[in-house]
Motif scaffolding. Structure first.
Motif, PDB file in Angstrom:
ATOM      1  N   PRO A   6       0.830  -1.227   0.000  1.00 37.43           N
ATOM      2  CA  PRO A   6       0.000   0.000   0.000  1.00 37.43           C
ATOM      3  C   PRO A   6       0.850   1.257   0.000  1.00 37.43           C
ATOM      4  O   PRO A   6       0.552   2.225  -0.705  1.00 37.43           O
ATOM      5  N   CYS A   7       1.936   1.223   0.752  1.00 44.94           N
ATOM      6  CA  CYS A   7       2.830   2.373   0.836  1.00 44.94           C
ATOM      7  C   CYS A   7       3.374   2.722  -0.541  1.00 44.94           C
ATOM      8  O   CYS A   7       3.343   3.882  -0.971  1.00 44.94           O
ATOM      9  N   PHE A   8       3.839   1.715  -1.276  1.00 44.13           N
ATOM     10  CA  PHE A   8       4.462   2.020  -2.558  1.00 44.13           C
ATOM     11  C   PHE A   8       3.443   2.321  -3.653  1.00 44.13           C
ATOM     12  O   PHE A   8       3.752   3.010  -4.621  1.00 44.13           O
ATOM     13  N   LEU A  22       0.795   4.212  -3.068  1.00 39.99           N
ATOM     14  CA  LEU A  22       0.585   5.657  -2.872  1.00 39.99           C
ATOM     15  C   LEU A  22       1.786   6.465  -3.377  1.00 39.99           C
ATOM     16  O   LEU A  22       1.629   7.468  -4.060  1.00 39.99           O
ATOM     17  N   LEU A  23       2.986   5.997  -3.047  1.00 41.21           N
ATOM     18  CA  LEU A  23       4.189   6.719  -3.491  1.00 41.21           C
ATOM     19  C   LEU A  23       4.237   6.785  -5.011  1.00 41.21           C
ATOM     20  O   LEU A  23       4.585   7.801  -5.598  1.00 41.21           O
ATOM     21  N   GLY A  77       1.649   6.588  -7.133  1.00 38.96           N
ATOM     22  CA  GLY A  77       0.582   7.403  -7.700  1.00 38.96           C
ATOM     23  C   GLY A  77       0.782   8.899  -7.490  1.00 38.96           C
ATOM     24  O   GLY A  77       0.548   9.697  -8.394  1.00 38.96           O
ATOM     25  N   VAL A  78       1.217   9.267  -6.307  1.00 38.84           N
ATOM     26  CA  VAL A  78       1.272  10.691  -5.987  1.00 38.84           C
ATOM     27  C   VAL A  78       2.658  11.294  -6.215  1.00 38.84           C
ATOM     28  O   VAL A  78       2.787  12.475  -6.508  1.00 38.84           O
ATOM     29  N   LEU A  79       3.714  10.471  -6.084  1.00 39.50           N
ATOM     30  CA  LEU A  79       5.063  11.002  -6.309  1.00 39.50           C
ATOM     31  C   LEU A  79       5.672  10.467  -7.606  1.00 39.50           C
ATOM     32  O   LEU A  79       6.200  11.231  -8.410  1.00 39.50           O
ATOM     33  N   VAL A 129       4.475   8.807 -10.512  1.00 39.83           N
ATOM     34  CA  VAL A 129       3.906   9.184 -11.809  1.00 39.83           C
ATOM     35  C   VAL A 129       4.070  10.684 -12.075  1.00 39.83           C
ATOM     36  O   VAL A 129       4.575  11.062 -13.133  1.00 39.83           O
ATOM     37  N   PRO A 130       3.689  11.563 -11.147  1.00 40.88           N
ATOM     38  CA  PRO A 130       3.914  12.995 -11.407  1.00 40.88           C
ATOM     39  C   PRO A 130       5.378  13.332 -11.673  1.00 40.88           C
ATOM     40  O   PRO A 130       5.682  14.175 -12.511  1.00 40.88           O
ATOM     41  N   MET A 131       6.292  12.635 -10.985  1.00 45.80           N
ATOM     42  CA  MET A 131       7.703  12.927 -11.198  1.00 45.80           C
ATOM     43  C   MET A 131       8.102  12.598 -12.639  1.00 45.80           C
ATOM     44  O   MET A 131       8.747  13.406 -13.318  1.00 45.80           O
ATOM     45  N   VAL A 164      -0.884   3.202   6.799  1.00 48.44           N
ATOM     46  CA  VAL A 164      -0.081   2.653   5.705  1.00 48.44           C
ATOM     47  C   VAL A 164       1.392   2.626   6.099  1.00 48.44           C
ATOM     48  O   VAL A 164       2.115   1.676   5.791  1.00 48.44           O
ATOM     49  N   LEU A 177       6.085  18.155  -8.380  1.00 45.84           N
ATOM     50  CA  LEU A 177       5.025  17.147  -8.406  1.00 45.84           C
ATOM     51  C   LEU A 177       3.642  17.744  -8.587  1.00 45.84           C
ATOM     52  O   LEU A 177       2.761  17.134  -9.179  1.00 45.84           O
ATOM     53  N   PRO A 220       1.918  18.179 -12.474  1.00 44.07           N
ATOM     54  CA  PRO A 220       1.343  16.971 -13.076  1.00 44.07           C
ATOM     55  C   PRO A 220       0.235  16.350 -12.218  1.00 44.07           C
ATOM     56  O   PRO A 220      -0.763  15.856 -12.753  1.00 44.07           O
ATOM     57  N   THR A 259       0.511  10.893   1.257  1.00 44.15           N
ATOM     58  CA  THR A 259       1.710  10.363   0.620  1.00 44.15           C
ATOM     59  C   THR A 259       2.944  11.183   0.952  1.00 44.15           C
ATOM     60  O   THR A 259       4.024  10.635   1.149  1.00 44.15           O
ATOM     61  N   LEU A 297       4.157  10.060   4.156  1.00 43.44           N
ATOM     62  CA  LEU A 297       4.331   8.614   4.296  1.00 43.44           C
ATOM     63  C   LEU A 297       5.782   8.189   4.562  1.00 43.44           C
ATOM     64  O   LEU A 297       6.021   7.340   5.429  1.00 43.44           O
TER      65      LEU A 297
END
Lengths: 286, 276
Positions: free
Chosen positions: A14-16, A18-19, A21-23, A25-27, B87, B121, B124, B147, B150
């Motif tokens: 779950p942690c990865f 979220l990472l 999706g939010v960090l 992909v945008p990166m 999480v 970030l 996008p 996130t 996190l």
């Protein structure tokens, strides 16, 4: 013993997600966007033009220099003041707990609110700063702290120092308290002066804490946005437009997505470079 | 004699620091208790002649959308804090109890992700939210803040879980628990202090943010406290008593939480480089 089964992956999944999706992909999007207008043309317009533009654009170059100036000055002042207050609190002081709480207080305020409060104090007519300086006969007429292009950066830096130094102080104080008493006693037996004690006992013991506080602070200061935004929005005449503010304005005010992404990528590289020693230091303790 | 002189100097220095630290708080509270007319008096008064709650606090609560901002910030920050901690605890357990391929690499990724600047970030991410219809919603902000905090939550909680003896969850496994049950029933209750710390930390980060709220919301009804207050200041005329009253209210929850949490924060942020 640690187990080697695959169930470890389930716990970190779950942690990865979220990472990613939010960090993640945008990166990647930002990286691609800095080479091509991906939102309209996909990757067909691939070019280095945005990066080439960066290194001849005086707006970017000035902002880069300004960022180095802002980060360098604030971090240096956070360290000096933080170390000073930590040393003072670590010596035999009356009412230490009381002073400690007061010393931390500014850091508990969100940077946006710190910026608002300082803007209120800097107000040329109704602010307390001009009133105080006027009473001390240091100024004859009201000073425009935030509207004057040469004064604005030092004014913003002062507000930032107020809010930022307590964290450094807190880390260094925790570090000071771990230094074994015997080392000071040994130094004293050898006839060390207070300055020698500081140079040969305190500083070497404190080095890892100074390193970690400096790195974290540099990262936070490079990303600083809210405090500057509410005080000046990067103005007047771009005088406080550090890279994070420039990138935001290019993206969300002028819709230069590609150019803004190139600026942010440079900023990210800069931060990762600063952060590598921190990552090393912390993950050594795995 | 020298020692006495030093002590006097140290106390003098601390007194100056005390004044520097408290001055903005004093001015914030003093201004929030003034009337708008008194703020514009020349010279400005240090303390309101007749402190009043109606002009600052009354008007910011009744005439502006401030209560709504406060509600938004509370919902977003609290949800993000809970998700991040839950999480993060799972991930912390995974990293603490298992060896698997790529473990060291993933820990590196986790720590490095803390370095990424928001401005890289948020653009996008904003475009993605628009596409899936989550722009200007609580959920978009909640996911972002969960996130962003996190890595800190996972890392701090891994440290806490490391201190819980392996034998405890192994005993639970022998009694027929699954790994997840062992985690929930045995480890969870033992790391409560750590979880409280990460909940508060994530809450504070979300509460104090401006950049993400500025980029991911547009209507006034979705604004957070920091965003709402920052819009009050950029209006053509700033009404300081209202603004400072709002600032006092917005600064209060984080202040209390920080003071409760200071030691954990140092430990978490320095990755245990500072031992107690």
């Amino acid at each position: 013993m640690k187990s080697k089964s695959l169930s470890g992956y389930w716990f970190i999944l779950p942690c990865f997600i979220l990472l990613l999706g939010v960090l993640g992909v945008p990166m990647v999007m930002a990286l691609l966007n800095s080479f091509a207008p991906i939102w309209t043309k996909g990757l067909s317009g691939f070019t280095f033009a945005y990066y080439r533009k960066l290194f001849v654009d005086p707006v970017f170059l000035n902002s880069l220099i300004r960022t180095v100036y802002f980060v360098g000055t604030t971090v240096a002042l956070h360290l000096v003041l933080g170390l000073g207050v930590a040393l003072a609190l670590n010596s035999a002081v009356r009412a230490r707990r009381f002073f400690r709480v007061i010393a931390i207080l500014p850091w508990t305020v969100p940077d946006v609110i710190a910026g608002l409060v300082w803007a209120c104090m800097y107000d040329p007519l109704s602010g307390i700063l001009n009133e105080l300086l006027h009473r001390l006969r240091l100024i004859a007429s009201p000073v425009e702290w935030l509207a004057n292009p040469t004064l604005v950066m030092p004014s913003v830096i002062l507000a930032d120092v107020w809010r930022g130094y307590p964290f450094v102080m807190l880390v260094l104080l925790a570090g000071l308290q771990t230094i074994p008493r015997e080392q000071y006693e040994a130094a004293r037996v050898d006839g060390a002066s207070a300055i020698q004690e500081f140079l040969y006992v305190t500083l070497p013991n404190l080095k890892p804490m100074i390193a970690i506080a400096t790195i974290l602070d540099m990262i936070w200061q490079t990303r600083r946005f809210g405090l500057i935004w509410v005080m000046t929005e990067g103005g007047p005449a771009r005088a406080t437009e550090i890279l994070s503010v420039l990138a935001y304005r290019q993206y969300f005010k002028f819709f230069n997505f590609e150019y803004a992404s190139a600026i942010s990528v440079v900023l990210a590289l800069f931060l990762l470079l600063i952060g590598i020693p921190y990552i090393r230091m912390v993950s050594q303790r795995v | 004699m020298r020692a006495f002189g030093t002590r006097v100097l140290v106390h003098l220095f601390l007194f100056v620091v005390l004044v520097f630290n408290l001055m903005p708080f004093f001015w914030m509270i003093s201004t929030s208790l003034k009337t708008d007319a008194e703020v514009h008096m020349i010279p400005p008064s240090w303390w309101p002649r007749t402190p009043t709650l109606e002009e600052g606090y009354g008007k910011v609560l009744m005439w502006t959308n401030f209560p709504r901002y406060f509600f938004n910030s509370t919902v977003v920050s609290l949800s993000a804090a809970l998700i991040s901690t839950l999480v993060g605890a799972l991930a912390g357990y995974g990293f603490s109890r298992f060896y698997f391929r790529g473990r060291t690499f993933l820990i590196g990724v986790l720590l490095a992700s803390q370095m990424l600047p928001g401005v890289l970030l948020v653009g996008p991410y904003f475009k993605m939210l628009v596409r899936i219809g989550l722009y200007d919603s609580h959920l978009g902000l909640i996911l972002a803040f969960s996130t962003l905090t996190l890595p800190f939550s996972a890392w701090l909680l891994k440290g806490f879980i490391d201190t819980v003896p392996h034998e405890l969850d192994e005993a639970a496994l022998l009694d027929g628990c699954t790994r997840l049950q062992a985690f929930v029933r045995v480890v969870f209750p033992l790391i409560t202090p750590g979880m409280v710390a990460t909940i508060i930390f994530a809450f504070l980060l979300a509460w104090g943010d401006l950049l993400w709220a500025l980029c991911l919301t547009t209507t006034d009804a979705m604004a957070t406290v920091t965003l709402g207050l920052s819009r009050l200041v950029t209006q053509f005329r700033v009404i300081w008593p209202q603004l400072m009253a709002g600032a006092v209210i917005a600064a209060f929850p984080p202040m209390i939480l920080y003071l409760l949490l200071q030691n954990y924060l140092v430990k978490g942020l320095t990755g245990g480089a500072v031992k107690e």
